[in-house]
Scaffold this active site. Structure first.
Site, PDB file in Angstrom:
ATOM      1  N   LEU A  93      43.667  38.380  38.619  1.00  0.00           N
ATOM      2  CA  LEU A  93      43.687  38.177  40.067  1.00  0.00           C
ATOM      3  C   LEU A  93      42.804  36.970  40.316  1.00  0.00           C
ATOM      4  O   LEU A  93      41.706  36.885  39.758  1.00  0.00           O
ATOM      5  CB  LEU A  93      43.111  39.389  40.819  1.00  0.00           C
ATOM      6  N   ASP A  94      43.252  36.025  41.135  1.00  0.00           N
ATOM      7  CA  ASP A  94      42.429  34.840  41.352  1.00  0.00           C
ATOM      8  C   ASP A  94      41.153  35.194  42.107  1.00  0.00           C
ATOM      9  O   ASP A  94      41.016  36.287  42.659  1.00  0.00           O
ATOM     10  CB  ASP A  94      43.226  33.703  42.004  1.00  0.00           C
ATOM     11  N   LYS A  95      40.217  34.282  42.108  1.00  0.00           N
ATOM     12  CA  LYS A  95      38.887  34.519  42.678  1.00  0.00           C
ATOM     13  C   LYS A  95      38.950  34.960  44.140  1.00  0.00           C
ATOM     14  O   LYS A  95      38.163  35.799  44.581  1.00  0.00           O
ATOM     15  CB  LYS A  95      38.044  33.245  42.542  1.00  0.00           C
ATOM     16  N   SER A 136      41.297  36.673  45.579  1.00  0.00           N
ATOM     17  CA  SER A 136      42.085  37.893  45.763  1.00  0.00           C
ATOM     18  C   SER A 136      41.260  39.114  45.392  1.00  0.00           C
ATOM     19  O   SER A 136      40.255  39.023  44.700  1.00  0.00           O
ATOM     20  CB  SER A 136      43.344  37.841  44.901  1.00  0.00           C
ATOM     21  N   ARG A 164      50.349  32.816  46.802  1.00  0.00           N
ATOM     22  CA  ARG A 164      49.724  31.746  47.591  1.00  0.00           C
ATOM     23  C   ARG A 164      50.577  30.481  47.575  1.00  0.00           C
ATOM     24  O   ARG A 164      50.718  29.795  48.585  1.00  0.00           O
ATOM     25  CB  ARG A 164      48.319  31.446  47.069  1.00  0.00           C
TER      26      ARG A 164
END
Length: 174
Positions: A36-38, A40, A124
């Site tokens: 999961l990106d930073k 999220s 995104r």
């Protein structure tokens, strides 16, 4: 996973990682399953079983991942249709398995988006291609495993049944 943590064991830039949530625990070596990106938050699995992790993340399985996404602005049916068609972004075809409107306020909309593959910043990038601002992105389910009421930064062990179900789960892409 709370927002603001990176999904890695150690970060060359010195940023806090998802292992901050586990710092007071004693586990054998474990690794995040997927990412999961930073910016999220939400459901993130960890394991010490690489074969099991490969089954969960392998694109061939098309295991659905469900997200609740708050976006800036109001999303009408025309835009929902455009989102469902997907986009080509930086040479990659990015599609959404499903997108539905959960609710809307005066200035924003909550969407439920389901992916059967997850490229880097997938949701995104689809939203950006339509000039839609992502305000909040939360993974709420992986396959049939649901985040539920587990709080940010909290964790629990999967039951033996959940582990078996996750490794047996398959989704047939439309």
């Amino acid at each position: 996973k709370p927002r603001g943590l990176v999904t890695t064991a150690s970060d060359e830039q010195g940023r806090d990682t998802v292992f901050e949530c586990l710092k007071d625990e004693t586990f054998p070596h474990i690794s995040p399953v997927g990412r999961l990106d930073k910016a999220s938050e939400g459901l993130l699995l960890f394991t010490n079983d690489n074969a099991w992790a490969d089954q969960i993340t392998n694109p061939v399985t098309h295991l659905p991942k469900t997200y609740h996404v708050q976006v800036g602005g109001l999303i009408d049916e025309t835009m929902l249709s455009r989102l469902k068609r997907g986009v080509v972004h930086e040479g990659e075809k990015l599609t959404l398995l499903s997108v539905t409107k959960l609710r809307e306020g005066e200035k924003n909309t909550w969407l439920e988006i389901i992916l059967d593959e997850g490229r880097n910043r997938h949701i995104r990038r689809v939203l950006e291609a339509h000039n839609i601002e992502t305000l909040c992105l939360i993974r709420v389910a992986v396959g049939d495993l649901v985040l539920g009421k587990l709080g940010k930064g909290s964790w629990r062990h999967l039951t033996a049944r959940e582990v078996t179900q996750m490794s047996a789960a398959r989704h047939v892409a439309p």
